[in-house]
Design a protein around this motif. Structure first.
Motif, PDB file in Angstrom:
ATOM      1  N   GLY A  51      -5.984 -17.001   0.718  1.00 33.39           N
ATOM      2  CA  GLY A  51      -7.016 -16.647  -0.255  1.00 33.39           C
ATOM      3  C   GLY A  51      -6.703 -15.430  -1.099  1.00 33.39           C
ATOM      4  O   GLY A  51      -7.589 -14.869  -1.732  1.00 33.39           O
ATOM      5  N   GLU A  52      -5.440 -15.030  -1.118  1.00 35.17           N
ATOM      6  CA  GLU A  52      -5.050 -13.926  -1.979  1.00 35.17           C
ATOM      7  C   GLU A  52      -3.656 -14.198  -2.524  1.00 35.17           C
ATOM      8  O   GLU A  52      -2.867 -14.919  -1.918  1.00 35.17           O
ATOM      9  CB  GLU A  52      -5.093 -12.589  -1.246  1.00 35.17           C
ATOM     10  CG  GLU A  52      -4.086 -12.430  -0.152  1.00 35.17           C
ATOM     11  CD  GLU A  52      -4.171 -11.065   0.521  1.00 35.17           C
ATOM     12  OE1 GLU A  52      -5.123 -10.309   0.287  1.00 35.17           O
ATOM     13  OE2 GLU A  52      -3.254 -10.768   1.285  1.00 35.17           O
ATOM     14  N   ALA A  53      -3.402 -13.637  -3.693  1.00 31.00           N
ATOM     15  CA  ALA A  53      -2.105 -13.845  -4.338  1.00 31.00           C
ATOM     16  C   ALA A  53      -1.579 -12.527  -4.866  1.00 31.00           C
ATOM     17  O   ALA A  53      -2.332 -11.700  -5.392  1.00 31.00           O
ATOM     18  CB  ALA A  53      -2.240 -14.849  -5.480  1.00 31.00           C
ATOM     19  N   CYS A  54      -0.286 -12.365  -4.737  1.00 25.73           N
ATOM     20  CA  CYS A  54       0.410 -11.207  -5.289  1.00 25.73           C
ATOM     21  C   CYS A  54       0.506 -11.389  -6.806  1.00 25.73           C
ATOM     22  O   CYS A  54       0.617 -12.518  -7.309  1.00 25.73           O
ATOM     23  CB  CYS A  54       1.807 -11.131  -4.676  1.00 25.73           C
ATOM     24  SG  CYS A  54       2.824  -9.818  -5.378  1.00 25.73           S
ATOM     25  N   VAL A  55       0.477 -10.294  -7.520  1.00 28.19           N
ATOM     26  CA  VAL A  55       0.612 -10.384  -8.968  1.00 28.19           C
ATOM     27  C   VAL A  55       1.908 -11.097  -9.342  1.00 28.19           C
ATOM     28  O   VAL A  55       1.963 -11.812 -10.350  1.00 28.19           O
ATOM     29  CB  VAL A  55       0.496  -8.983  -9.624  1.00 28.19           C
ATOM     30  CG1 VAL A  55       1.689  -8.121  -9.291  1.00 28.19           C
ATOM     31  CG2 VAL A  55       0.298  -9.100 -11.118  1.00 28.19           C
ATOM     32  N   CYS A  56       2.935 -10.976  -8.522  1.00 27.81           N
ATOM     33  CA  CYS A  56       4.206 -11.658  -8.814  1.00 27.81           C
ATOM     34  C   CYS A  56       4.048 -13.177  -8.736  1.00 27.81           C
ATOM     35  O   CYS A  56       4.708 -13.919  -9.464  1.00 27.81           O
ATOM     36  CB  CYS A  56       5.308 -11.183  -7.888  1.00 27.81           C
ATOM     37  SG  CYS A  56       4.990 -11.463  -6.145  1.00 27.81           S
ATOM     38  N   ASP A  57       3.158 -13.675  -7.861  1.00 31.19           N
ATOM     39  CA  ASP A  57       2.887 -15.108  -7.782  1.00 31.19           C
ATOM     40  C   ASP A  57       2.108 -15.600  -8.996  1.00 31.19           C
ATOM     41  O   ASP A  57       2.259 -16.736  -9.431  1.00 31.19           O
ATOM     42  CB  ASP A  57       2.074 -15.431  -6.517  1.00 31.19           C
ATOM     43  CG  ASP A  57       2.816 -15.084  -5.247  1.00 31.19           C
ATOM     44  OD1 ASP A  57       4.045 -15.301  -5.199  1.00 31.19           O
ATOM     45  OD2 ASP A  57       2.170 -14.578  -4.308  1.00 31.19           O
ATOM     46  N   ARG A  87      -0.349  -2.799  -2.307  1.00 29.26           N
ATOM     47  CA  ARG A  87       0.435  -2.713  -1.076  1.00 29.26           C
ATOM     48  C   ARG A  87       1.870  -2.419  -1.484  1.00 29.26           C
ATOM     49  O   ARG A  87       2.543  -3.284  -2.049  1.00 29.26           O
ATOM     50  CB  ARG A  87       0.386  -4.021  -0.296  1.00 29.26           C
ATOM     51  CG  ARG A  87      -1.007  -4.370   0.176  1.00 29.26           C
ATOM     52  CD  ARG A  87      -1.002  -5.652   0.971  1.00 29.26           C
ATOM     53  NE  ARG A  87      -2.341  -6.185   1.032  1.00 29.26           N
ATOM     54  CZ  ARG A  87      -2.619  -7.467   1.203  1.00 29.26           C
ATOM     55  NH1 ARG A  87      -1.643  -8.344   1.351  1.00 29.26           N
ATOM     56  NH2 ARG A  87      -3.864  -7.863   1.243  1.00 29.26           N
ATOM     57  N   ALA A  88       2.279  -1.204  -1.206  1.00 28.80           N
ATOM     58  CA  ALA A  88       3.590  -0.718  -1.637  1.00 28.80           C
ATOM     59  C   ALA A  88       3.672  -0.852  -3.159  1.00 28.80           C
ATOM     60  O   ALA A  88       2.831  -0.311  -3.855  1.00 28.80           O
ATOM     61  CB  ALA A  88       4.713  -1.451  -0.923  1.00 28.80           C
ATOM     62  N   SER A  89       4.623  -1.611  -3.676  1.00 29.21           N
ATOM     63  CA  SER A  89       4.767  -1.714  -5.128  1.00 29.21           C
ATOM     64  C   SER A  89       4.083  -2.949  -5.711  1.00 29.21           C
ATOM     65  O   SER A  89       4.155  -3.175  -6.911  1.00 29.21           O
ATOM     66  CB  SER A  89       6.254  -1.713  -5.509  1.00 29.21           C
ATOM     67  OG  SER A  89       6.893  -2.817  -4.915  1.00 29.21           O
TER      68      SER A  89
END
Length: 113
Positions: A51-57, A87-89
């Motif tokens: 239910g969450e996505a990294c901006v890179c995804d 979260r980190a970068s």
């Protein structure tokens, strides 16, 4: 802009009319959802594992620039549809299920027989 609290100030449409302030707030959310890129972003986040996505995804799914994606993410956050956590970068985005539930409840009308 503060996230909207739609149900506390906006009754279901069939119970009583929205006042001008309520209509403005609800319209901002629907305007945010009215953009195809933002609607796809919301869908990507909602359907992503956990239910969450990294901006890179999210960025990799579009043929628009990273600043454009950042703008769309900002709009979705401003209206209370997404929240983010660094979260980190990387920044991870999650839906705000309460906002979607409030929109659903606002539009929920009894079936007319």
């Amino acid at each position: 802009m503060e996230p909207l609290e739609l149900l506390e100030c906006s009754p279901p449409l069939t119970r009583e009319p929205l006042n001008a302030e309520q209509a403005t707030g609800v319209a901002q959310v629907f305007k945010a959802l009215g953009d195809p890129v933002r609607l796809r972003i919301l869908s990507i986040v909602a359907s992503h594992a956990g239910g969450e996505a990294c901006v890179c995804d999210i960025t990799g799914a579009f043929e628009v620039s990273q600043p454009t994606i950042s703008h769309h993410l900002k709009v979705l956050k401003e209206v209370g549809l997404l929240v983010s956590e660094r979260r980190a970068s990387w920044v991870y985005y999650r839906l705000v299920p309460e906002t979607l539930s409030e929109l659903s409840a606002l539009l929920n009308t009894p079936a007319m027989l």
